[in-house]
Design a protein around this motif. Structure first.
Motif, PDB file in Angstrom:
ATOM      1  N   THR A 164       0.863  -1.178   0.000  1.00 42.78           N
ATOM      2  CA  THR A 164       0.000   0.000   0.000  1.00 42.78           C
ATOM      3  C   THR A 164       0.897   1.226   0.000  1.00 42.78           C
ATOM      4  N   ALA A 165       0.612   2.162  -0.880  1.00 42.96           N
ATOM      5  CA  ALA A 165       1.403   3.387  -0.970  1.00 42.96           C
ATOM      6  C   ALA A 165       1.177   4.232   0.276  1.00 42.96           C
ATOM      7  N   PRO A 166       2.240   4.713   0.895  1.00 44.39           N
ATOM      8  CA  PRO A 166       2.057   5.614   2.034  1.00 44.39           C
ATOM      9  C   PRO A 166       1.245   6.840   1.609  1.00 44.39           C
ATOM     10  N   VAL A 167       0.342   7.241   2.456  1.00 43.82           N
ATOM     11  CA  VAL A 167      -0.488   8.412   2.176  1.00 43.82           C
ATOM     12  C   VAL A 167       0.331   9.665   2.476  1.00 43.82           C
ATOM     13  N   LEU A 168       0.318  10.585   1.536  1.00 47.05           N
ATOM     14  CA  LEU A 168       1.040  11.846   1.695  1.00 47.05           C
ATOM     15  C   LEU A 168       0.048  12.995   1.768  1.00 47.05           C
ATOM     16  N   ASP A 169       0.363  13.968   2.566  1.00 46.72           N
ATOM     17  CA  ASP A 169      -0.436  15.182   2.666  1.00 46.72           C
ATOM     18  C   ASP A 169       0.256  16.239   1.813  1.00 46.72           C
ATOM     19  N   LEU A 170       0.000  16.171   0.493  1.00 43.93           N
ATOM     20  CA  LEU A 170       0.678  17.065  -0.446  1.00 43.93           C
ATOM     21  C   LEU A 170      -0.222  18.207  -0.885  1.00 43.93           C
ATOM     22  N   GLY A 183      -5.666   2.748  -8.477  1.00 44.27           N
ATOM     23  CA  GLY A 183      -6.802   3.466  -7.913  1.00 44.27           C
ATOM     24  C   GLY A 183      -7.190   3.020  -6.521  1.00 44.27           C
ATOM     25  N   ARG A 184      -6.647   1.893  -6.060  1.00 45.66           N
ATOM     26  CA  ARG A 184      -6.894   1.415  -4.692  1.00 45.66           C
ATOM     27  C   ARG A 184      -5.775   1.816  -3.739  1.00 45.66           C
ATOM     28  N   GLY A 185      -4.797   2.594  -4.242  1.00 45.27           N
ATOM     29  CA  GLY A 185      -3.715   3.050  -3.395  1.00 45.27           C
ATOM     30  C   GLY A 185      -2.591   2.042  -3.216  1.00 45.27           C
ATOM     31  N   ARG A 186      -2.490   1.083  -4.122  1.00 44.45           N
ATOM     32  CA  ARG A 186      -1.437   0.067  -4.055  1.00 44.45           C
ATOM     33  C   ARG A 186      -0.321   0.418  -5.041  1.00 44.45           C
ATOM     34  N   ILE A 187       0.911   0.170  -4.651  1.00 45.13           N
ATOM     35  CA  ILE A 187       2.044   0.379  -5.549  1.00 45.13           C
ATOM     36  C   ILE A 187       2.046  -0.744  -6.583  1.00 45.13           C
ATOM     37  N   VAL A 188       1.992  -0.362  -7.850  1.00 44.41           N
ATOM     38  CA  VAL A 188       2.051  -1.309  -8.958  1.00 44.41           C
ATOM     39  C   VAL A 188       3.501  -1.501  -9.386  1.00 44.41           C
ATOM     40  N   GLU A 189       4.270  -0.429  -9.340  1.00 42.10           N
ATOM     41  CA  GLU A 189       5.689  -0.457  -9.728  1.00 42.10           C
ATOM     42  C   GLU A 189       6.431   0.591  -8.915  1.00 42.10           C
ATOM     43  N   ALA A 190       7.576   0.193  -8.359  1.00 42.06           N
ATOM     44  CA  ALA A 190       8.465   1.115  -7.655  1.00 42.06           C
ATOM     45  C   ALA A 190       9.775   1.135  -8.421  1.00 42.06           C
ATOM     46  N   TYR A 191      10.208   2.322  -8.814  1.00 41.43           N
ATOM     47  CA  TYR A 191      11.420   2.450  -9.619  1.00 41.43           C
ATOM     48  C   TYR A 191      12.337   3.479  -8.963  1.00 41.43           C
ATOM     49  N   TYR A 192      13.435   2.989  -8.399  1.00 39.58           N
ATOM     50  CA  TYR A 192      14.435   3.865  -7.780  1.00 39.58           C
ATOM     51  C   TYR A 192      15.553   4.089  -8.788  1.00 39.58           C
ATOM     52  N   GLY A 193      15.842   5.349  -9.105  1.00 33.94           N
ATOM     53  CA  GLY A 193      16.856   5.678 -10.097  1.00 33.94           C
ATOM     54  C   GLY A 193      18.237   5.172  -9.719  1.00 33.94           C
ATOM     55  N   ARG A 194      18.921   4.595 -10.694  1.00 36.38           N
ATOM     56  CA  ARG A 194      20.286   4.096 -10.478  1.00 36.38           C
ATOM     57  C   ARG A 194      21.305   5.234 -10.485  1.00 36.38           C
ATOM     58  N   ASP A 195      20.902   6.380 -11.027  1.00 37.50           N
ATOM     59  CA  ASP A 195      21.740   7.577 -10.987  1.00 37.50           C
ATOM     60  C   ASP A 195      20.807   8.784 -11.045  1.00 37.50           C
ATOM     61  N   ALA A 196      21.359   9.981 -11.008  1.00 33.86           N
ATOM     62  CA  ALA A 196      20.558  11.203 -10.902  1.00 33.86           C
ATOM     63  C   ALA A 196      19.678  11.477 -12.116  1.00 33.86           C
ATOM     64  N   GLY A 197      19.919  10.810 -13.229  1.00 33.11           N
ATOM     65  CA  GLY A 197      19.110  11.019 -14.422  1.00 33.11           C
ATOM     66  C   GLY A 197      18.269   9.819 -14.806  1.00 33.11           C
ATOM     67  N   ASP A 198      18.250   8.787 -13.973  1.00 40.85           N
ATOM     68  CA  ASP A 198      17.546   7.546 -14.301  1.00 40.85           C
ATOM     69  C   ASP A 198      16.111   7.593 -13.804  1.00 40.85           C
ATOM     70  N   ARG A 199      15.173   7.442 -14.731  1.00 42.57           N
ATOM     71  CA  ARG A 199      13.738   7.458 -14.418  1.00 42.57           C
ATOM     72  C   ARG A 199      13.103   6.202 -14.975  1.00 42.57           C
ATOM     73  N   ILE A 200      11.915   5.889 -14.511  1.00 43.32           N
ATOM     74  CA  ILE A 200      11.191   4.774 -15.098  1.00 43.32           C
ATOM     75  C   ILE A 200      10.977   5.085 -16.584  1.00 43.32           C
TER      76      ILE A 200
END
Length: 182
Positions: free
Chosen positions: A8-14, A147-164
């Motif tokens: 479940t994705a942590p809820v953020l107050d953004l 839509g249920r608040g679950r993480i489908v994919e988590a992608y942590y960049g391998r460097d400062a320019g790496d994105r999913i």
């Protein structure tokens, strides 16, 4: 600590840079929750440019985008927010949301991006100028949340320019659409 699917994705107050509350999941849609380094980061601003260019197409396919910067509201407005964006931009100056999602820091991985991603670095510097050379060591990360608040994919960049890769986002959109149709 890193997060993984299908947690479940942590809820953020953004709140976006204009003071509006931001939802990180919407029923029937996927949300790309993107964590960015600071607002002057050339790699980050180039990704914001890419997401802006592709937003309408991706939105029509069921994707919402939320961009969270480890920067003050004024800095986000000055750099990423200087042009209208079709998705919310949030300032996280104390990096609290970044910490909740386990975003990492690495001077080595920042240096790696500067050396190995020169074309993207130069395109990003055209957007932000020389202020983009003085950025922190936070790494980028992207999360697709259903839509249920679950993480489908988590992608942590391998460097400062790496994105999913956006191709991966498109594949997950197709899977989500097929799953909902079945």
């Amino acid at each position: 600590m890193r997060l993984f699917a299908p947690e479940t994705a942590p809820v953020l107050d953004l709140v976006d840079i204009h003071g509006q509350a931001i939802a990180t999941s919407q029923p029937g849609r996927l949300t790309l929750l993107s964590f960015f380094r600071d607002a002057a980061c050339p790699f980050c601003n180039f990704r914001i440019y890419e997401l802006t260019q592709r937003h309408q197409e991706l939105s029509e396919r069921g994707l919402d985008v939320v961009a969270v910067f480890s920067a003050s509201q004024a800095e986000v407005l000055r750099f990423a927010g200087q042009r209208p964006r079709p998705f919310p931009l949030a300032a996280d100056p104390a990096s609290r949301a970044h910490e909740v999602y386990g975003i990492e820091r690495s001077p080595w991985r920042k240096f790696k991006a500067i050396v190995t991603r020169v074309p993207t670095l130069l395109r990003g510097l055209r957007l932000v100028g020389f202020a983009g050379l003085n950025t922190g060591n936070l790494m980028p990360a992207d999360f697709l949340i259903d839509g249920r608040g679950r993480i489908v994919e988590a992608y942590y960049g391998r460097d400062a320019g790496d994105r999913i890769p956006l191709q991966r986002v498109e594949a997950l959109l197709r899977q989500d659409r097929s799953r909902r149709a079945a």
